[in-house]
Scaffold this active site. Sequence first.
Site, short mmCIF file in Angstrom:
data_model
loop_
_atom_site.label_atom_id
_atom_site.label_comp_id
_atom_site.label_asym_id
_atom_site.label_seq_id
_atom_site.Cartn_x
_atom_site.Cartn_y
_atom_site.Cartn_z
N LYS A 75 -17.19 15.72 -17.56
CA LYS A 75 -17.03 14.36 -18.08
C LYS A 75 -18.23 13.93 -18.93
O LYS A 75 -18.07 13.25 -19.94
CB LYS A 75 -16.84 13.39 -16.91
CG LYS A 75 -16.32 12.04 -17.35
CD LYS A 75 -15.85 11.22 -16.15
CE LYS A 75 -15.35 9.86 -16.62
NZ LYS A 75 -14.88 9.04 -15.49
N MET A 88 19.12 34.77 -4.14
CA MET A 88 18.61 36.12 -4.29
C MET A 88 18.02 36.62 -2.97
O MET A 88 18.21 37.79 -2.59
CB MET A 88 17.56 36.19 -5.40
CG MET A 88 17.07 37.58 -5.71
SD MET A 88 18.41 38.71 -6.13
CE MET A 88 18.35 38.65 -7.92
N PHE A 103 -16.02 14.29 -5.75
CA PHE A 103 -14.63 13.87 -5.74
C PHE A 103 -13.86 14.59 -6.84
O PHE A 103 -14.29 14.62 -7.98
CB PHE A 103 -14.54 12.34 -5.92
CG PHE A 103 -13.13 11.85 -5.98
CD1 PHE A 103 -12.29 11.96 -4.87
CD2 PHE A 103 -12.62 11.29 -7.14
CE1 PHE A 103 -10.98 11.52 -4.92
CE2 PHE A 103 -11.30 10.85 -7.19
CZ PHE A 103 -10.48 10.96 -6.09
N GLN A 104 -12.71 15.14 -6.49
CA GLN A 104 -11.85 15.89 -7.40
C GLN A 104 -12.60 17.02 -8.12
O GLN A 104 -12.37 17.28 -9.30
CB GLN A 104 -11.17 14.95 -8.42
CG GLN A 104 -10.17 14.01 -7.73
CD GLN A 104 -9.21 13.34 -8.68
OE1 GLN A 104 -9.53 13.04 -9.82
NE2 GLN A 104 -8.00 13.08 -8.20
N GLU A 155 1.52 18.57 -13.16
CA GLU A 155 0.78 19.48 -14.05
C GLU A 155 1.42 20.86 -14.13
O GLU A 155 1.32 21.54 -15.15
CB GLU A 155 -0.68 19.59 -13.62
CG GLU A 155 -1.50 18.33 -13.84
CD GLU A 155 -1.45 17.36 -12.66
OE1 GLU A 155 -0.59 17.52 -11.77
OE2 GLU A 155 -2.28 16.43 -12.62
#
Lengths: 595, 215
Positions: free
Chosen positions: A184, A497, A134-135, A72
Site C-alpha cells: 500500500k 463423474m 491485518f489481511q 476473487e
Amino acid sequence: MPTDTLQSSDSATTANGAHDAPTLKGSEIFVRALEEEGVDRVFGHPGGAVIKIYDAMERIQPSYDHVLVRHEQGGTHAAEGYAKATGRVGTVLVTSGPGATNTVTGIADAYLDSVPIVVFTGQVPTHLIGNDSFQETDTTGVTRSITKHNFLVRDVNELASTVRQAYHIARTGRPGPVVVDIPKDVQMSEAPFLYPEEPDLDGYSVPGAAAPSQVDRAAQMIEEAEKPLLYSGGGTINADAPEALTRLARKANIPVTTTLHGLGAFPETDDLALGWLGMHGFYHTNMAVQNADLIIACGARFDDRVTGDVEAWAPNAEIIHIDIDPSCISKNVYADCALIGDAQEVLQQLLPKVEPKDTTDWLTQIDEWREECPPYEYEASENDDIAPESVVEQLYEKTQGDAVMVTDVGQHQMWVCQYYKFGQTRSHISSGGLGTMGFGLPAAMGAAFGMREGRDLDVVCVSGDGGFVMNAQELSVAARHGLPLKIAVLNNNYLGMVRQWQSLFHEERFSHTDLRPTNPDFVKLAEAHHCVGLRATSPDEVGDVIDQAWTVDDRPVLMEFQVPKEEMVFPMVPAGAASDDMLTEMFNKEKMAEK
Amino acid sequence: MSDEAPLTRQQIRRKRKFGEPILPEEEDEAEQEHRHIIAVELENTIGALNRVTNLFSARGFNLESVAVGETEEPSVARLTLVTVGNDRIVAQITRQLDNLVNTYDVTDLTDAEHVERELCLLKVQYTSETRPEILDIKDIFRGRVVNVTPETMVLEVTGPNKKINAFVGMMEEHGIEEVARSGQVAMHRALEYEAPNPLASADAESTTNGSASDE
C-alpha cells in the site's frame, strides 16, 4: 542487489525523458501503466490494500473497463475465459490477504493450462510485512509454485517497469499466470511515470524457430512413417497455428487427434479428424495412438489423462515433439526428435520439407476401428429421460459450431468434447489440467466480455449441477452487464463423474455424491440473480427450451436439463491403464446384465 | 518402418516394465542414475534463490546439497547444486531451472572437466592419548585446527565430496560433536589455457597436478 542496476538504467532513460515524465502516485502509475499496456478490461474486487488504486481509477477514468466480480476466484476464471477467447492477456485486481488467497485456485488453473493472466494483489505497507498484519499473506510465497513468475514491488520507481515485465512474461513463450504484489505504501509514494517500451529481462528468452537439423530429421521421419498421427494440443492454438497444422495434415495425409485444449484447432468435420484422445477419447483414436509408428505432438504435453499408463502408451511409435517449452520435452514420454520453438514457426519450417504421401491403408485401418465402436453413439433413453449427450448434440445443431463453448468440470465436460463438433480455433474453453469445478460460469462470462472486443460469437456455458453452484454468484455480474450468455446446466442431482467412478470402481458405494434433496431450484436461482431461468424435464422439451433461450439477448439465460444420474461417459480408459484397455458402453451393459 | 530399426526409448521402457528381456545393445545408458553437479547463475535475491529450491520440492527432484554466494558481479549469485537422477530427470532439472525467469545460466558440470570443493568444519573430542592421531589424520587430509578447548577441537578440511566423507568417517571413532558442511561448489577448469612460455606452462601443470592429487 539487482535493484541497483535496474535503477541506474532507469534513471538513464528518465534523464532523456525527465521533462515529459509526470510525477505520479504509485496508484496512478498503476492505472496509467495498464492503459499503456493496452488492457481493455480488468476483473477485480476492491479492498483495503487496493483502495488507493480504486480511487485513482475513479479519478483518472482510464480507457479500460472494470468488472466488479463477486468473488476473487470468479475474477481469475473470468480473466482466463477472456484470455482464451481473445488470445490477449487477462487482468485481475484484488486486495491483500483473503483477496489474494481467493485467486489461488484460478492462478493454479491458469498455470496448468498455460493461460496468460496477470493478477495484481494489494499488500500491507512494506514496514508491516512479516508482522502478521491485518489481511497479510505472503502472496509471492503462496503463489511461487503456481505462477510462471511473480513480483513483490518494493519501490514505486520499479512499478511501471514491473507491470511491463509482467505482461511480457505472461504473454510470451509458453503463456502463464504472473502475480504482481503491490504494498500500500508503494501505491501512495510518488515517482516519475515512464512506461518502458521494452521489458528489462536478462534471464528470460523465448524460443522462436527450431534447429534446422531437427526439422530435417522430422521431415525424414514423416517420410518414412507408414502410420503417422498428429497429436495436437492447446499450444497449437496459443501459437495461432491451426492453419499451418491443417496444411501439414492435408499435405501429407496425416490423421489428426486433438487434446481437450486442442479442440477447435482442426475442423472435426474433416476426413482426417479423429476427434479427441485419452481417458474419454474415442475408441478409434486411442487405437490409432496404440498402433501408430510415428506420433507428431504439437503443443501438447503428454498429460496422464491423455496417456494413461505412460510406459504402455504408443508402444510402436517414434515421437516428434513440437513445443515452445523445452522442459516439456521428454518430461513424460521420450521424444525421439525435439522441435523446440513456436508451433507456428516450426510448422512453417516443416511444411516445405514434407512431401505428400499416401496413407490410405492406415486411414482404412482407422475407419475399421471406427466401425467397431462408432463415435457419437449413445443409448437412447428407454424411459422418458433426457440423454445428456442429446443436449450437447442439440446445442451443436443450434449453433452449428459458431459459438464459444465453455464448460465446467465433470461428465458434461466430457460429453461436450465428444459430441460437439468444434470447427474453429478458440471456440472451446475448459479447465483441463487442474479440473476446477466452478470454472465454467465465470470463464464464460470472461469469454462473453472478450466477444465485445472482436469476434461476435454466442457464448455457451455447459455445466453440471455440482460445479455450477461453486461460482453461481457470478450470475449477478453477467446480468449486471447484460451478457447474453446461454447456460446449460445438466442436472443429475449428483456429483456425476465421481458417481461414475464409484459405479465402475467402488462397487456402487455412492459415498457423499448425492446432492438431493436440497440441490437448488436452478430456475429460481437464475431469477434471483436477474437472469432468465428455463427448465426441461423430458426429451421433447429440450429443443423448445434451447430455441426459447436463443430469443433472449439482453441477459443470461440458464437452461436446466434434468438428466438421469445413471448415465456414464464412455468409452473410458481407467486411470493408469493402457490406452487400448478401454471400457465401452458394451462393457457396461454386460456388467449390468450380470447383476 | 523396417523390423530392423532400433527400438525407441519408449519401446525399451515398455519392455522393461513388462519384464521382457532387454538385449545388451538395447540397454539405455540414459536410464542409469548418476550424481550430477549443476551450476546456476541467478539474480542475487532471496526470491530467486527461493524459486530455485522451491522447484526441487514442487517437482519432486532430488537435492543432495546446495551452496550459494555472490559472484564477481554483485547482482548475480552463483548456486551450485548436487542432484542424483537419470539423464531424463537431469535434463528436466536443467530445463526447469533454465525456465525460471531470474536464472541467467544453467550448466551441468558433471561431464565437463571441472574442479569441485566443499568446506567442512568438524568438532571432535580428544584426550591426550587420541590427540596425536587426530592431528595426524588432519595432516593427511591437509586440514587445519581452527579452534581448540581442553576437550574438543574444531578442524577445517576442504576438498571434493568423497574426501570430506572419508575425513568424517575417520573422525567418527573419536566422537564427533558437530559437523557443518558447506555443500559443493564447482567450476570449469580452464581447458583453453595456452602457455605463453615454458615457465608459465610448468606452473600451470603443477597447479593442475596439485588439484588432481587432492582428489
